[in-house]
Design an enzyme around this catalytic site. Structure first.
Site, PDB file in Angstrom:
ATOM      1  N   ASP A  72     -15.407  -3.520   0.755  1.00  0.00           N
ATOM      2  CA  ASP A  72     -14.779  -3.058   1.995  1.00  0.00           C
ATOM      3  C   ASP A  72     -15.903  -2.776   2.983  1.00  0.00           C
ATOM      4  O   ASP A  72     -16.701  -1.855   2.781  1.00  0.00           O
ATOM      5  CB  ASP A  72     -13.950  -1.804   1.707  1.00  0.00           C
ATOM      6  N   ASP A 111       0.871  -1.179   0.000  1.00  0.00           N
ATOM      7  CA  ASP A 111       0.000   0.000   0.000  1.00  0.00           C
ATOM      8  C   ASP A 111       0.905   1.226   0.000  1.00  0.00           C
ATOM      9  O   ASP A 111       1.839   1.300   0.808  1.00  0.00           O
ATOM     10  CB  ASP A 111      -0.866   0.043   1.265  1.00  0.00           C
TER      11      ASP A 111
HETATM   12  O1  LIG Z   1      -5.946  -1.261   1.510  1.00  0.00           O
HETATM   13  C1  LIG Z   1      -6.152  -0.454   2.420  1.00  0.00           C
HETATM   14  O2  LIG Z   1      -5.534  -0.525   3.521  1.00  0.00           O
HETATM   15  C2  LIG Z   1      -7.139   0.643   2.229  1.00  0.00           C
HETATM   16  C3  LIG Z   1      -7.366   1.514   3.274  1.00  0.00           C
HETATM   17  C4  LIG Z   1      -8.265   2.540   3.127  1.00  0.00           C
HETATM   18  C5  LIG Z   1      -8.933   2.673   1.926  1.00  0.00           C
HETATM   19  C6  LIG Z   1      -8.727   1.833   0.874  1.00  0.00           C
HETATM   20  C7  LIG Z   1      -7.832   0.787   1.005  1.00  0.00           C
HETATM   21  N1  LIG Z   1      -7.562  -0.106   0.002  1.00  0.00           N
HETATM   22  C8  LIG Z   1      -8.225  -0.400  -1.182  1.00  0.00           C
HETATM   23  O3  LIG Z   1      -8.443   0.715  -2.056  1.00  0.00           O
HETATM   24  C9  LIG Z   1      -9.441   0.313  -2.969  1.00  0.00           C
HETATM   25  C10 LIG Z   1     -10.526   1.334  -3.072  1.00  0.00           C
HETATM   26  O4  LIG Z   1     -10.138   2.406  -3.862  1.00  0.00           O
HETATM   27  P1  LIG Z   1     -11.283   3.211  -4.658  1.00  0.00           P
HETATM   28  O5  LIG Z   1     -12.378   3.431  -3.689  1.00  0.00           O
HETATM   29  O6  LIG Z   1     -11.664   2.326  -5.795  1.00  0.00           O
HETATM   30  O7  LIG Z   1     -10.588   4.461  -5.052  1.00  0.00           O
HETATM   31  C11 LIG Z   1     -10.070  -0.956  -2.457  1.00  0.00           C
HETATM   32  O8  LIG Z   1      -9.553  -2.067  -3.172  1.00  0.00           O
HETATM   33  C12 LIG Z   1      -9.594  -0.993  -1.007  1.00  0.00           C
HETATM   34  O9  LIG Z   1      -9.576  -2.299  -0.509  1.00  0.00           O
END
Ligand SMILES: O=C(O)c1ccccc1N[C@@H]1O[C@H](COP(=O)(O)O)[C@@H](O)[C@H]1O
Length: 245
Positions: free
Chosen positions: A133, A14
């Site tokens: 999520d 990340d």
């Molecule tokens: O992976 C993480 O720790 C995380 C923490 C906070 C927010 C998102 C996170 N991860 C991943 O990001 C994508 C979502 O991104 P978007 O909303 O499409 O821009 C998703 O896969 C989360 O699991």
């Protein structure tokens, strides 16, 4: 005698502010830094990873982008890359696929833009996964800062759209080393025949053994973050438990 099925393992990188980080429950400001993200990615590849789960956290939080680093990692690695964070329109999706991502995870877009998500799935098939999520049964987007609908309603809609795979993260477990939410994973698996990648909370080789037992129920893989970075086990040990080596 039939062999026990294999669990796919995806070490995570990340990226926030150009650094590899781990968050606790996705909270901005809870970061622990782990240095250069390309080095981290290469270290997982060199340790035998077949997949990398790569997240642009700044893009997920709507506060910036690490696109150059993401591109460099996706291009330099010769393993499969699952790319997440900020993929919300044709431009960001096409770019992620041009970088060489094996598949991309849609988060916020899948909650807020059902029509575009449906078209993306129709265009790209199993190159698209949706990141579910979830806190309780409420989905979360924009860096897990905004509620985005009921898990079961959204799952039903994505099933209708032909979504090929779900990456399920219990936000309350993520980065806590408290073990995965096995109950939630199993419940989702009863409602879809599509593979599920488990994310959030993995803390031990025993957690991986438990998830491997669930492969016949539809749990295809597991994303590992904090457990690897904090040395709870090595990737080689994890691959042994998953049946990969
Ligand atoms: O992976 C993480 O720790 C995380 C923490 C906070 C927010 C998102 C996170 N991860 C991943 O990001 C994508 C979502 O991104 P978007 O909303 O499409 O821009 C998703 O896969 C989360 O699991």
């Amino acid at each position: 005698m039939s062999e026990q099925p294999i669990l796919e393992l995806l070490p995570a990188v990340d990226i926030a502010g150009g650094q590899a980080v781990r968050l606790v429950q996705g909270e901005a400001g809870s970061e622990t830094g782990y240095g250069d993200p390309l080095e981290a990615a290469l270290s997982w590849q060199n340790a035998g990873a077949e997949w990398l789960h790569l997240v642009d956290l700044d893009a997920a939080f709507d506060r910036g982008s690490n696109v150059d680093i993401v591109q460099r990692i996706a291009k330099e690695l010769n393993i499969k890359v699952e790319l997440s964070g900020g993929i919300r329109d044709d431009a960001s999706l096409d770019r992620a696929l041009e970088f060489g991502a094996t598949r991309v995870n849609l988060g916020t877009a899948a909650l807020e833009n059902p029509e575009w998500t449906k078209q993306a799935i129709a265009r790209h098939g199993d190159k698209i996964a949706v990141g579910m999520d979830v806190r309780g049964t409420t989905l979360s987007g924009h860096g897990w800062t905004k509620d985005g609908g009921d898990l079961w309603d959204v799952l039903a809609r994505l099933e209708d759209a032909g979504c090929a795979r779900y990456v399920v993260t219990d936000v309350t477990k993520d980065g806590t080393l408290r073990g995965p939410n096995v109950e939630l994973l199993r419940e989702i698996a009863t409602k879809t025949s599509k593979p599920i990648v488990a994310s959030g909370g993995i803390s031990s080789l025993e957690d991986l053994r438990v998830l491997r037992e669930l492969v016949p129920e539809g749990i295809e893989g597991a994303i590992m973050g904090k457990a690897l970075y904090s040395g709870q086990f090595t990737l080689q040990e994890a691959l042994d438990v998953a049946g990969r080596r």
